[in-house]
Design a protein around this motif. Structure first.
Motif, PDB file in Angstrom:
ATOM      1  N   LEU A 313       0.828  -1.207   0.000  1.00 45.51           N
ATOM      2  CA  LEU A 313       0.000   0.000   0.000  1.00 45.51           C
ATOM      3  C   LEU A 313       0.864   1.260   0.000  1.00 45.51           C
ATOM      4  CD1 LEU A 313      -2.840  -0.970   2.529  1.00 45.51           C
ATOM      5  CD2 LEU A 313      -2.984  -0.877   0.044  1.00 45.51           C
ATOM      6  N   ASP A 314       1.927   1.247   0.784  1.00 46.03           N
ATOM      7  CA  ASP A 314       2.789   2.433   0.850  1.00 46.03           C
ATOM      8  C   ASP A 314       3.556   2.655  -0.454  1.00 46.03           C
ATOM      9  OD1 ASP A 314       1.903   2.967   3.367  1.00 46.03           O
ATOM     10  OD2 ASP A 314       3.695   2.256   4.410  1.00 46.03           O
ATOM     11  N   VAL A 315       3.985   1.564  -1.096  1.00 48.05           N
ATOM     12  CA  VAL A 315       4.646   1.694  -2.399  1.00 48.05           C
ATOM     13  C   VAL A 315       3.670   2.271  -3.419  1.00 48.05           C
ATOM     14  CG1 VAL A 315       5.662   0.415  -4.325  1.00 48.05           C
ATOM     15  CG2 VAL A 315       6.367  -0.104  -1.988  1.00 48.05           C
ATOM     16  N   ALA A 316       2.440   1.764  -3.413  1.00 47.54           N
ATOM     17  CA  ALA A 316       1.433   2.266  -4.348  1.00 47.54           C
ATOM     18  C   ALA A 316       1.149   3.753  -4.108  1.00 47.54           C
ATOM     19  CB  ALA A 316       0.146   1.454  -4.199  1.00 47.54           C
ATOM     20  N   LYS A 317       1.057   4.130  -2.840  1.00 42.93           N
ATOM     21  CA  LYS A 317       0.806   5.540  -2.504  1.00 42.93           C
ATOM     22  C   LYS A 317       1.949   6.420  -2.980  1.00 42.93           C
ATOM     23  CE  LYS A 317      -0.250   8.535   1.447  1.00 42.93           C
ATOM     24  NZ  LYS A 317      -0.446   8.572   2.928  1.00 42.93           N
ATOM     25  N   ALA A 318       3.187   5.954  -2.760  1.00 46.28           N
ATOM     26  CA  ALA A 318       4.353   6.734  -3.170  1.00 46.28           C
ATOM     27  C   ALA A 318       4.426   6.893  -4.690  1.00 46.28           C
ATOM     28  CB  ALA A 318       5.629   6.075  -2.650  1.00 46.28           C
ATOM     29  N   ASP A 325      -8.368   3.954   0.955  1.00 42.60           N
ATOM     30  CA  ASP A 325      -7.714   3.888   2.255  1.00 42.60           C
ATOM     31  C   ASP A 325      -8.102   2.575   2.938  1.00 42.60           C
ATOM     32  OD1 ASP A 325      -6.323   4.470   4.543  1.00 42.60           O
ATOM     33  OD2 ASP A 325      -7.894   5.738   5.391  1.00 42.60           O
ATOM     34  N   TYR A 326      -7.430   1.492   2.536  1.00 45.88           N
ATOM     35  CA  TYR A 326      -7.720   0.183   3.134  1.00 45.88           C
ATOM     36  C   TYR A 326      -7.289   0.180   4.597  1.00 45.88           C
ATOM     37  CZ  TYR A 326      -7.951  -1.377  -1.766  1.00 45.88           C
ATOM     38  OH  TYR A 326      -8.260  -1.532  -3.094  1.00 45.88           O
ATOM     39  N   GLN A 327      -8.175  -0.301   5.456  1.00 50.94           N
ATOM     40  CA  GLN A 327      -7.878  -0.348   6.885  1.00 50.94           C
ATOM     41  C   GLN A 327      -7.262  -1.661   7.328  1.00 50.94           C
ATOM     42  OE1 GLN A 327      -8.211   2.417   8.988  1.00 50.94           O
ATOM     43  NE2 GLN A 327      -8.406   3.288   6.927  1.00 50.94           N
ATOM     44  N   VAL A 332      -9.490  -5.431   1.971  1.00 48.48           N
ATOM     45  CA  VAL A 332      -9.003  -5.958   0.694  1.00 48.48           C
ATOM     46  C   VAL A 332      -9.835  -7.172   0.282  1.00 48.48           C
ATOM     47  CG1 VAL A 332      -7.021  -6.937  -0.513  1.00 48.48           C
ATOM     48  CG2 VAL A 332      -6.682  -5.109   1.160  1.00 48.48           C
ATOM     49  N   TRP A 333     -10.101  -8.071   1.240  1.00 44.46           N
ATOM     50  CA  TRP A 333     -10.916  -9.251   0.923  1.00 44.46           C
ATOM     51  C   TRP A 333     -12.298  -8.844   0.437  1.00 44.46           C
ATOM     52  CZ3 TRP A 333     -10.525 -14.224  -0.115  1.00 44.46           C
ATOM     53  CH2 TRP A 333     -11.716 -14.931  -0.233  1.00 44.46           C
ATOM     54  N   ASN A 334     -12.908  -7.865   1.093  1.00 46.84           N
ATOM     55  CA  ASN A 334     -14.259  -7.454   0.702  1.00 46.84           C
ATOM     56  C   ASN A 334     -14.295  -6.930  -0.734  1.00 46.84           C
ATOM     57  OD1 ASN A 334     -15.425  -8.179   3.128  1.00 46.84           O
ATOM     58  ND2 ASN A 334     -15.228  -6.142   4.033  1.00 46.84           N
ATOM     59  N   GLU A 335     -13.240  -6.205  -1.144  1.00 47.07           N
ATOM     60  CA  GLU A 335     -13.184  -5.741  -2.529  1.00 47.07           C
ATOM     61  C   GLU A 335     -13.112  -6.921  -3.489  1.00 47.07           C
ATOM     62  OE1 GLU A 335     -10.848  -2.159  -4.061  1.00 47.07           O
ATOM     63  OE2 GLU A 335      -9.629  -3.849  -4.755  1.00 47.07           O
TER      64      GLU A 335
END
Length: 413
Positions: A313-318, A325-327, A332-335
Motif C-alpha cells: 500500500l505504501d509503495v502504491a501511494k508513493a 484507504d484500506y484499513q 481488501v478481501w471485501n473488494e
C-alpha cells in the motif's frame, strides 16, 4: 497418483493416503521412479519420462474397447467426446508398452479398476505440469475423468496438489497474467468494465502480462527492466540457476520483499523490504479443496519488518496510485469478494470459526463441497473433451547426453 512424490512433497496428505490404503483403498502410482508410495501401491506404472499422454490415451482406449465409459454422464454433461474417441482408438496398450515401458497387462488392469470403482480420484502435481506438453497432460487427465463421470461427488475428481501454502488463494486472487481476480478473463469487456468501475478507467491493461517462463526469458532480451519480488527467490528456485542469475544481473532495478535475505536479495537486489511471515499478519489462506480460512496475527513483527499489505500500500501511494484507504486485510478481501462472483458470499464474519469453500454465491450459500456439482463446469454447462495426440519430449537422450534428468522436491524443502 501421477507425477507426484507425495510423501516428500505433500507429507500431510500422504499420511491420509497411507491410512486410506490400510483401510482397503486401491492405490496406483504412475511415476518414472520407485518412490515410497510404490511400496503400498497395487500397481506401479513406471513410465518413461514424457510419455504420460501415451499412457493415458491407452487407458482410455481400454475403457472404450470394453465399454466401461459412463455414457449417461457423457451425454448429459459433456461435449466433443467423439473427437477423443477417434484419437484414443489408435493408442493400444500393446503399442503403449513399446513407448512407455509400462506392461500392457498393467494398463488394462488400471483402466478396469479406475472405470468400475465409483469412488475413484486422480491426484497430480509438478511431475505432470513441468513439461513442454503440460497442457496436453492435463487435458488427457481431464478426458479420463469426464469419460468415467468421476466428478462432482465425494472421493472423485481431478485434484491438483498445490506446491506451496496458499498457491490456490494466490491464483484465486488474480496472480495470473491472463485473468483478473476470480478467474475472470482480462479480455472480457464486461469483466473489465466492472473492475474499472471500482478501480478507475484505464486501470486494467489491454493485453495479458507475461507468464513466469516469459519473464525469465525476457531477462535476457531486454523485455524485462525491473522485478518486484514478493516471497520469491528465483535465483534459487528456478531451473538453470546460472542462466537465471545472469538474467537477473541484467535488470536495471530489483526489489525483494521477503522474510529472509534470500540468494536473490543478497546477491542482486537494489532494495530489500523486510516483510512478514504467515504468523505475523492477518488475512486468509485457501487450501487445495478451495476452503477459505482466516489467518490471524499471532506474534509481533521483529525489528524493522512490516506487514506485506502495508508495504504494498505504501509503495502504491508513493507511486501516486490513488488507491482507497484500506484499513486492513478484511477491506481488501471485501473488494475481492465484491468483484469476484464465485466468492461474493464469503465474508469475514462467516469464516470466523470455520472456513467456506467457493463457489459461494451469496451470504446464505453454505459453499460448494464439490466444485462441479450441481453447478455447471463451464458457461455452457458441459465439460469439454480435448483430443490429444502424443508429442515426444523436446529433448531425447543421445550418445552425447545419454541420461534423462528429472526435477523433484525433497522432504527437507
Amino acid at each position: 497418483m501421477i507425477g507426484s512424490n507425495t510423501t516428500e512433497a505433500h507429507p500431510v496428505l500422504a499420511l491420509r493416503m497411507k491410512k486410506a490404503v490400510r483401510k482397503g483403498a486401491t492405490l496406483v502410482v504412475a511415476d518414472p521412479r520407485k518412490i515410497w508410495l510404490t511400496k503400498i501401491a497395487k500397481r506401479h506404472l513406471q513410465l518413461r519420462p514424457g510419455t504420460d499422454v501415451w499412457l493415458l490415451n491407452a487407458i482410455m482406449h481400454v475403457i472404450l474397447e470394453e465399454g466401461l465409459q459412463n455414457e449417461e454422464y457423457i451425454a448429459s454433461y459433456t461435449e466433443d467426446f467423439d473427437a477423443v474417441r477417434e484419437v484414443v482408438s489408435r493408442y493400444t496398450p500393446e503399442e503403449a508398452e513399446k513407448v512407455t515401458g509400462v506392461p500392457a497387462e498393467d494398463i488394462r488392469w488400471v483402466a478396469r479398476a479406475y472405470a468400475t470403482e465409483k469412488h475413484a480420484a486422480i491426484f497430480y502435481t509438478l511431475g505432470i505440469t513441468e513439461h513442454a506438453c503440460a497442457i496436453d497432460n492435463i487435458w488427457s487427465l481431464s478426458n479420463l475423468t469426464l469419460m468415467t463421470g468421476h466428478l462432482g461427488y465425494e472421493s472423485t475428481g481431478l485434484n491438483a496438489l498445490r506446491g506451496q501454502n496458499n498457491v490456490q488463494g494466490l491464483n484465486d486472487a488474480g496472480a495470473n497474467p491472463a485473468y483478473l481476480p476470480g478467474y475472470q478473463p482480462a479480455n472480457d469487456p464486461e469483466v473489465v468494465a466492472r473492475f474499472e468501475a471500482r478501480w478507475g478507467d484505464g486501470t486494467v491493461p489491454a493485453s495479458p502480462g507475461y507468464r513466469l517462463d516469459q519473464m525469465i526469458s525476457g531477462l535476457h532480451d531486454d523485455r524485462i527492466k525491473a522485478f518486484y519480488l514478493i516471497g520469491e527467490n528465483p535465483a534459487h528456485t528456478e531451473p538453470n540457476a546460472s542462466h537465471v542469475e545472469e538474467g537477473l544481473e541484467n535488470l536495471e532495478f530489483l526489489v525483494s520483499q521477503d522474510i529472509f535475505l534470500t540468494d536473490t536479495a543478497r546477491k542482486l537486489a537494489d532494495v530489500v523490504f523486510p516483510a512478514s511471515s504467515f504468523a505475523e499478519k492477518d488475512g486468509t489462506f485457501t487450501n487445495t479443496e478451495r476452503r477459505v480460512n482466516r489467518v490471524r496475527k499471532a506474534v509481533p513483527l521483529p525489528g524493522n519488518a512490516r506487514e506485506d499489505l502495508q508495504i504494498v500500500l505504501d509503495v502504491a501511494k508513493a507511486m501516486g496510485a490513488g488507491w482507497p484507504d484500506y484499513q486492513g486485510a478484511e477491506d481488501v478481501w471485501n473488494e475481492f469478494a465484491d468483484l469476484a462472483p464465485l466468492w461474493s458470499g464469503i465474508r469475514y464474519p462467516r469464516i470466523e470459526d470455520v472456513g467456506l469453500q467457493w463457489p459461494c454465491l451469496d451470504e446464505n450459500d453454505p459453499g460448494a463441497t464439490f466444485l462441479h456439482a450441481p453447478r455447471p463446469a463451464r458457461p455452457s454447462g458441459r465439460g469439454k473433451f480435448y483430443p490429444v495426440e502424443y508429442q515426444p519430449p523436446i529433448e531425447e537422450p543421445d550418445s552425447e547426453y545419454p541420461f534423462v534428468l528429472s526435477t523433484g522436491r525433497t522432504l527437507y524443502h
